[in-house]
Every structure is written in structure tokens, then in C-alpha cells.
Design an enzyme around this catalytic site. Structure first.
Site, PDB file in Angstrom:
ATOM      1  N   ASN A  77      -3.440 -14.735  22.062  1.00 16.77           N
ATOM      2  CA  ASN A  77      -4.081 -14.875  20.750  1.00 16.77           C
ATOM      3  C   ASN A  77      -3.477 -14.376  19.727  1.00 16.77           C
ATOM      4  OD1 ASN A  77      -6.127 -12.641  19.398  1.00 16.77           O
ATOM      5  ND2 ASN A  77      -5.667 -12.034  21.522  1.00 16.77           N
ATOM      6  N   PHE A 130      -8.113 -10.867  13.430  1.00 23.74           N
ATOM      7  CA  PHE A 130      -9.367 -10.495  12.986  1.00 23.74           C
ATOM      8  C   PHE A 130     -10.487 -11.366  12.146  1.00 23.74           C
ATOM      9  CE2 PHE A 130      -7.810  -5.723  13.053  1.00 23.74           C
ATOM     10  CZ  PHE A 130      -7.748  -5.649  14.243  1.00 23.74           C
ATOM     11  N   THR A 167      -2.242  -8.356  13.007  1.00 18.99           N
ATOM     12  CA  THR A 167      -2.686  -7.679  11.684  1.00 18.99           C
ATOM     13  C   THR A 167      -1.365  -7.083  11.277  1.00 18.99           C
ATOM     14  OG1 THR A 167      -5.013  -7.656  11.887  1.00 18.99           O
ATOM     15  CG2 THR A 167      -4.143  -6.304  10.111  1.00 18.99           C
ATOM     16  N   LYS A 181      -8.351   2.859  20.449  1.00 21.26           N
ATOM     17  CA  LYS A 181      -7.635   1.716  21.170  1.00 21.26           C
ATOM     18  C   LYS A 181      -6.191   1.519  20.783  1.00 21.26           C
ATOM     19  CE  LYS A 181      -8.582  -2.869  22.970  1.00 21.26           C
ATOM     20  NZ  LYS A 181      -9.412  -3.943  22.875  1.00 21.26           N
TER      21      LYS A 181
HETATM   22  C1  LIG Z   1      -8.899 -14.082  22.539  1.00 14.81           C
HETATM   23  C2  LIG Z   1      -8.832 -12.686  22.283  1.00 14.81           C
HETATM   24  C3  LIG Z   1      -9.513 -11.948  21.181  1.00 14.81           C
HETATM   25  C4  LIG Z   1      -9.326 -10.568  21.235  1.00 14.81           C
HETATM   26  N1  LIG Z   1      -9.806  -9.731  19.967  1.00 14.81           N
HETATM   27  C5  LIG Z   1      -9.682  -8.365  20.154  1.00 14.81           C
HETATM   28  C6  LIG Z   1     -10.257  -7.807  18.806  1.00 14.81           C
HETATM   29  O1  LIG Z   1     -10.907  -8.153  17.902  1.00 14.81           O
HETATM   30  N2  LIG Z   1     -10.030  -6.357  19.071  1.00 14.81           N
HETATM   31  C7  LIG Z   1      -9.602  -5.633  19.915  1.00 14.81           C
HETATM   32  O2  LIG Z   1      -9.663  -4.484  20.024  1.00 14.81           O
HETATM   33  N3  LIG Z   1      -9.236  -6.332  20.979  1.00 14.81           N
HETATM   34  C8  LIG Z   1      -9.469  -7.531  21.109  1.00 14.81           C
HETATM   35  N4  LIG Z   1      -8.837  -8.198  22.250  1.00 14.81           N
HETATM   36  C9  LIG Z   1      -8.052  -7.443  23.130  1.00 14.81           C
HETATM   37  C10 LIG Z   1      -9.123  -7.377  24.517  1.00 14.81           C
HETATM   38  O3  LIG Z   1     -10.180  -6.630  24.085  1.00 14.81           O
HETATM   39  C11 LIG Z   1      -8.329  -6.585  25.607  1.00 14.81           C
HETATM   40  O4  LIG Z   1      -7.808  -5.396  25.108  1.00 14.81           O
HETATM   41  C12 LIG Z   1      -7.193  -7.337  26.144  1.00 14.81           C
HETATM   42  O5  LIG Z   1      -7.596  -8.879  26.084  1.00 14.81           O
HETATM   43  C13 LIG Z   1      -6.990  -6.877  27.610  1.00 14.81           C
HETATM   44  O6  LIG Z   1      -7.995  -7.117  28.570  1.00 14.81           O
HETATM   45  P1  LIG Z   1      -8.173  -8.596  29.327  1.00 14.81           P
HETATM   46  O7  LIG Z   1      -6.889  -8.747  30.217  1.00 14.81           O
HETATM   47  O8  LIG Z   1      -9.295  -8.326  30.277  1.00 14.81           O
HETATM   48  O9  LIG Z   1      -8.254  -9.582  28.493  1.00 14.81           O
HETATM   49  C14 LIG Z   1      -8.780  -9.864  22.118  1.00 14.81           C
HETATM   50  C15 LIG Z   1      -8.515 -10.475  23.276  1.00 14.81           C
HETATM   51  C16 LIG Z   1      -8.582 -11.836  23.355  1.00 14.81           C
HETATM   52  C17 LIG Z   1      -7.930 -12.552  24.599  1.00 14.81           C
END
Ligand SMILES: Cc1cc2nc3c(=O)[nH]c(=O)nc-3n(C[C@H](O)[C@H](O)[C@H](O)COP(=O)(O)O)c2cc1C
Length: 350
Positions: A110, A114, A175, A210
């Protein structure tokens, strides 16, 4: 049955469209989700951040960006939810398409950047929908903001009394220059400012940070020491990665953005272990990246995570994923002779 039909329809739809439908279904209580509520085994309970979590599986930031569905998420068996990333002002994010499903690799790329309705709207939404579970709010700066620290402070002031923890997100790859905040002097300045604000507001709301998985060992050590000296309450490890390993099969593998899901799992576990070895359980870690079943959840816990989050496996496995992982986790803890979750934390780091 209804889940299976909806899931398979959504799996073939444009990822962002499918996501918006999922949010609508959950927001308007169209699905009978309370039927799926299950009682957690006491083995899954864990005390972290001064709270008792009924189970360690949380929703990662990004899924409920504007805080519309967290109470439905609790009903689906999640032990906590993190909403956001929320920015001070409303902003549209990057041009579409900006989310790509790497189905062959069980991952997502992705570059949303934001998109947010802005803090005033989100604040109203939360005030009108009291959280029934443990809620984290993930905050970030607007794209055009030069003084990013000011944006974090503005968000902190707006949300500190509406949630259990604030997560400072410095790790989105989408960002411009955001990840520069991982540099020693910048992170120090940011955390000192937030802690000063926390003291001014006289609040005990926890502060988490994070972090990106794309950092080197020297930077890990710097960050770990700064979070200890600034008394930050916890780390969320990790965000998505900009790295691409050679084994990726999907035609979307070269799309720009952050990669999540299975291809991120080992990378994020390694980062968790490295931090855990320095922090030695003095600060809890929320492990995130590729968790999709009991054994991947246990691997994160043994790497040093006290809590887990997921996003991508909710997309691939559907809304019952937290229940599934929790059930498998109880069995695995028993099989491996752990009396509780806490006993397994960091076991792979010794
Ligand atoms: C479509 C999408 C949007 C995300 N948006 C954010 C976000 O706005 N803020 C953030 O801290 N992490 C965001 N993440 C990251 C997730 O919170 C997470 O750290 C990351 O996807 C790894 O976890 P997963 O493998 O279980 O997806 C996003 C992930 C995805 C796939």
C-alpha cells in the site's frame, strides 16, 4: 455461510473498494457478528501497559483509519484495536490505485499516504461511540506539514483522554521524509516533546512508538536506548517494509509502497528479537507483521512480543481470524508446556 459468500466476492474486488464495503458492513451492524463472540481461555490473558488484555490479538493501524468500527472489532474476538493513522487536518492521501493485493505471496503493498478525515471528525466519532474494549489511537503528521513534531503534539492533545494508548507513527513509508524521524537526534527531540506534553496534561495515557522494519542494528540500539531513557511505554514492531525479497511471485511486487503480510513476517520477527535483547522486557513490544495463525502468533511472542497485531490476514482469512488464532494459540501454549502467555515472551531470545 454469509461470511464465505461475502469474503469470496470481496476477494476479487478492487482492494480499496472491498475495504470500504467491509467497513460499511461492520459499521452498520449488517453482519450478525455477536454470534461469533467466544469466551477466551484464561491462558490468553496478559497484563501489559497497566491493563489486562483478554487475549493478545489486536487490530493493527490502517484498517479502521477513521475510528468507525472498533466496537465491532472487539465483538469479533480481538483483544484490542488501534485506530488511525489520524492526521490533524483532513487529507485525501495519494492518488489511486494505491493498494495492491499480492495474492500469490499472501501480502499487500500500500501507498495510501494517510488518507484521514482529520482529528476533529474522528474525535466526534469516538465521543459518540464509547469504546467497549482497549483502544489505541495511532497519530501522524499531515503530508504538507514542515514541523512534524507540532502535528504529533496536536494529535496527542486531542486524543489522550479518549483512549488507552497513543501510538506515534514515524514509520509509514508513504509520507515523504517521515522515516527521517528514526534518526537519533530527531527521535530524541520528538519523544522529549511528547513527554513534556504528557507531563503538562498530567495524563497517564500510555505512549507507544511504531518503528520501521527497514533499520540497521546501530539505529535499533540508538532507538532502544532513547525509549528507555525517555520512559516510553511500549514499541509497535513493525510497520510495512520497502524491501522486496527475490521470492515474491505477484505481478504487483514492484509497486511502490509498504509491503505487509507473510513476506514481512521473518523480517519483523528479527527486528523484535533485536529490540527485545536490548530492552529485556523493561518495555513491552507489540509484534506485528505477517501474523495469520497460532504458530505465527506464538513465533512473535517467543521473539519478544507481549501483544500482537494484524491487518493483512484479516483481508485474506476474513473476520474470524482473531478467534482462529486465539484457539490455536491456546493449544500451542499447552503443547509447548507454557502455563501462560507471559511465560512464552522472548523465549527465542535467550
Ligand atoms: C492497507 C494498509 C494500510 C495501512 N495503514 C497504516 C496506517 O495508517 N498506520 C500505520 O501505523 N500502519 C498502517 N499499516 C501497517 C499495519 O498496521 C501493519 O504494521 C503492517 O501491515 C504489518 O502487519 P500485517 O502483516 O499483519 O498486515 C497499513 C497496512 C496496510 C496493509
Amino acid at each position: 455461510m454469509i461470511y464465505k459468500v461475502i469474503s469470496s466476492l470481496l476477494k476479487n474486488a478492487d482492494p480499496e473498494f472491498a475495504h470500504s464495503i467491509a467497513i460499511k458492513l461492520l459499521k452498520n451492524n449488517i453482519l450478525p457478528i455477536s454470534l461469533f463472540a467466544q469466551k477466551n481461555s484464561s491462558k490468553l490473558q496478559i497484563k501489559v501497559l497497566g491493563k489486562t488484555f483478554e487475549n493478545p490479538i489486536g487490530l493493527a493501524a490502517g484498517f479502521d483509519k477513521n475510528a468507525e468500527i472498533y466496537n465491532s472489532i472487539f465483538k469479533l474476538g480481538f483483544g484490542f484495536a488501534e485506530v488511525g493513522t489520524i492526521t490533524p487536518l483532513a487529507q485525501p492521501g495519494n492518488p489511486k490505485p494505491r493498494v495492491f493485493r499480492l495474492s500469490e505471496d499472501i501480502g499487500i503493498i500500500n501507498r495510501l499516504g494517510f488518507p484521514s478525515v482529520g482529528l476533529n471528525e474522528v474525535k466526534k466519532t469516538i465521543l459518540n461511540n464509547k469504546p467497549t474494549g482497549i483502544l489505541g489511537v495511532n497519530i501522524g503528521p499531515n503530508k504538507e506539514t514542515v514541523d512534524k513534531i507540532k502535528d504529533y503534539i496536536t494529535c496527542f492533545e486531542s486524543f489522550f483522554d479518549l483512549c488507552d494508548y497513543i501510538c506515534i507513527n514515524i514509520s509509514s513509508p508513504n509520507t515523504p521524509n517521515l522515516r527521517d524521524l528514526h534518526a537519533k537526534d530527531k527521535i530524541e527531540e520528538l519523544l522529549k516533546s511528547i513527554k513534556t506534553k504528557q507531563r503538562e496534561l498530567n495524563t497517564k495515557t500510555k505512549i507507544l512508538l511504531k518503528i520501521s522494519p527497514d533499520i540497521n542494528d546501530a539505529n535499533i540500539s540508538e532507538i532502544a536506548n532513547i525509549v528507555l531513557s525517555e520512559k516510553i511505554d511500549g514499541l509497535v514492531l513493525t510497520n510495512t517494509t520497502i524491501s522486496r525479497n527475490d521470492n515474491l511471485k505477484s505481478p504487483y511486487k514492484s509497486e511502490q509502497g509498504g509491503l505487509s503480510g507473510l513476506p514481512l513476517e521473518n523480517n519483523s520477527n528479527e527486528i523484535i528479537k533485536k529490540f527485545f535483547r536490548i530492552l529485556k522486557n523493561r518495555i513491552p513490544i507489540i509484534g506485528v507483521g505477517g501474523v495469520h495463525d497460532g504458530s505465527s502468533a506464538l513465533a512473535k511472542i517467543k521473539s519478544g512480543a507481549s501483544l500482537i497485531q494484524l491487518y493483512t490476514s484479516l483481508v485474506y482469512e476474513g473476520p474470524l481470524v482473531a478467534n482462529k488464532i486465539n484457539n490455536e494459540l491456546v493449544k500451542l501454549l499447552e503443547e509447548e508446556g507454557f502455563a501462560s502467555l507471559k511465560d512464552a515472551v522472548g523465549k527465542d531470545c535467550v
